[in-house]
Design an enzyme around this catalytic site. Structure first.
Site, PDB file in Angstrom:
ATOM      1  N   TYR A   8      39.419   8.551  10.109  1.00  0.00           N
ATOM      2  CA  TYR A   8      39.833   6.896   9.940  1.00  0.00           C
ATOM      3  C   TYR A   8      39.057   6.146   8.943  1.00  0.00           C
ATOM      4  O   TYR A   8      39.362   5.192   8.838  1.00  0.00           O
ATOM      5  CB  TYR A   8      39.807   6.486  11.295  1.00  0.00           C
ATOM      6  CG  TYR A   8      38.522   6.431  12.066  1.00  0.00           C
ATOM      7  CD1 TYR A   8      37.656   5.613  12.007  1.00  0.00           C
ATOM      8  CD2 TYR A   8      38.513   7.418  13.071  1.00  0.00           C
ATOM      9  CE1 TYR A   8      36.437   5.865  12.721  1.00  0.00           C
ATOM     10  CE2 TYR A   8      37.439   7.365  14.086  1.00  0.00           C
ATOM     11  CZ  TYR A   8      36.288   6.649  13.806  1.00  0.00           C
ATOM     12  OH  TYR A   8      35.277   6.627  14.619  1.00  0.00           O
ATOM     13  N   ARG A  36      27.330  -5.514   6.655  1.00  0.00           N
ATOM     14  CA  ARG A  36      27.384  -4.346   5.917  1.00  0.00           C
ATOM     15  C   ARG A  36      28.890  -4.280   5.371  1.00  0.00           C
ATOM     16  O   ARG A  36      29.789  -4.920   6.019  1.00  0.00           O
ATOM     17  CB  ARG A  36      27.506  -2.863   7.255  1.00  0.00           C
ATOM     18  CG  ARG A  36      27.706  -1.755   6.590  1.00  0.00           C
ATOM     19  CD  ARG A  36      27.886  -0.746   7.654  1.00  0.00           C
ATOM     20  NE  ARG A  36      28.965  -0.490   8.409  1.00  0.00           N
ATOM     21  CZ  ARG A  36      29.637   0.279   9.199  1.00  0.00           C
ATOM     22  NH1 ARG A  36      28.861   1.254   9.240  1.00  0.00           N
ATOM     23  NH2 ARG A  36      30.665   0.094   9.813  1.00  0.00           N
TER      24      ARG A  36
END
Length: 419
Positions: free
Chosen positions: A224, A378
């Site tokens: 994914y 991030r």
């Protein structure tokens, strides 16, 4: 100084730019989180609808044969094999990354404990993704072994001794984006008599991977992230041919039986990688994952994974350059290596205060990254659909969030269940 027009020119010259048209990208959003969940391919909804309406709705149970459902784990596995340096028939899609890691780590420990009982340690990094460590801790207890955690490559080398059974690492660190040298570390493990297990969650589909070339022993990865298979997409598992028929994997299930439709009580493992299957394949999820993998394979005509890697490095270099030139004085500390050879397809920054809130303020402005506790912002760069102008615009939004102090607003400090 790099300008927005310069970034637009880079996009105009980008040979990979047409690949972006494969995806449903919401307007007004700059998506820098493909390292956590890939974008929806345009083909996926129609393909899943076809499986639901025609293959399930009309074909019903006959579709296991007529539509080839029963072989989907191998078919999609063969496609993923092309992205990770594996051969046909060596990769199978099944279950989750955690479950697959349990299988391969269990098999690796069984091999070692049978041949060298004194080898009773699994060596991994303290900063490895938690599920990998939890699985390893669980298996260590079951096998009477010990999980040993280290902090850097020097510590890894010191722990590759006569007691080390398995070296278990993630090729690209999920927080920092640092890339391990798979070939060198696998060779070091083998020189010490240990086996090497690799997690490819943050590398498959984003950078060149060569499992056979590195002589790795086992590998797992998820569907994914850069493979764009959708939330909760099934994972994949690879076992080197020299090991694949040596031992049962610990989750012996009926689809991994040599003849599942004989319905006999005794287990007889299927030959090859098929023995790493367990239960009934999730057909809807597999169909979606195949569409996602196809988006990556579409790059083959444009230079393949090497071209994707080159663009990824250019995007991440640009992001670092722009943040450091436009967001100075705000306490952002680069976590990700500057060296191209050591950097995956993400850039992470550490900030002592307000990291979560800054990410939430960016999301409110249409720039989607994520936060990893305790203090890491991030940002992932999927070269299939991320543009250079997206990088420029994202940094401009980050500058505004920091300069204005918008992130201090209370609404951005309310923690959601998923960060």
């Amino acid at each position: 100084m790099t300008t927005r027009d310069h970034c637009l020119a880079l996009d105009a010259a980008d040979a990979l730019a047409p690949l972006r048209d494969q995806f449903e990208l919401p307007g007004g959003t700059i998506y820098l989180d493909g390292n956590s969940l890939g974008v929806l391919p345009r083909a996926t909804a129609a393909r899943v609808q076809q499986v639901v309406r025609d293959e399930w709705g009309r074909g019903l149970i006959t579709s296991w044969n007529a539509a080839g459902w029963i072989t989907l784990p191998q078919r999609v596995g063969d496609k993923i094999a092309r992205l990770v340096g594996a051969g046909a028939g060596e990769v199978v899609v099944a279950d989750s990354t955690s479950a697959n890691l349990f299988k391969v780590l269990g098999a690796a420990l069984a091999i070692q404990r049978a041949e060298a009982p004194q080898r009773d340690r699994i060596v991994s990094e303290r900063g490895n993704f938690p599920t990998d460590l939890y699985i390893a801790e669980s298996l260590a207890r079951q096998h009477g072994a010990e999980l040993v955690l280290v902090d850097d490559d020097a510590d890894i080398a010191a722990r590759l001794d006569a007691r080390c059974a398995v070296l278990m690492l993630t090729q690209v660190d999920y927080k920092s984006g640092r890339v391990h040298d798979m070939a060198a570390l696998t060779r070091a493990a083998h020189d010490a008599g240990a086996l090497a297990v690799w997690d490819l969650a943050h590398s498959a589909g984003a950078l060149p991977v060569d499992l056979n070339g590195a002589a790795a022993d086992f590998a797992v990865g998820c569907g994914y992230k850069y493979l764009n298979g959708g939330p909760g997409a099934p994972a994949f598992v690879w076992v080197h041919p020299r090991h694949v028929d040596r031992f049962w994997q610990p989750l012996a299930g009926w689809i991994g039986h040599a003849a599942p439709f004989e319905f006999v009580p005794g287990y007889r493992p299927a030959p090859g990688i098929a023995r790493y299957l367990v239960g009934t394949p999730p057909i809807l999820s597999l169909a979606a994952l195949e569409c996602g993998v196809d988006t990556v394979l579409a790059a083959d005509a444009l230079g393949g994974i090497a071209a994707l890697r080159a663009k990824s490095l250019a995007l991440t270099r640009l992001f670092v350059e722009l943040v450091e030139s436009r967001c100075t004085g705000h306490g952002l500390q680069l976590v990700t290596p500057r060296d191209d050879a050591l950097r995956g397809s993400q850039v992470s920054w550490r900030r002592a205060e307000g990291g979560y809130a800054i990410v939430q303020a960016l999301i409110a402005r249409g720039v989607v990254g994520d936060f990893r506790a305790p203090d890491v912002l991030r940002f992932g760069f999927a070269p299939l659909y991320t543009r250079f102008v997206d990088v420029f615009d994202a940094v401009e939004q980050l500058r505004q969030v920091l300069d204005s102090g918008q992130w201090r607003e209370p609404r951005f400090h309310q923690r959601a269940a998923v960060t």
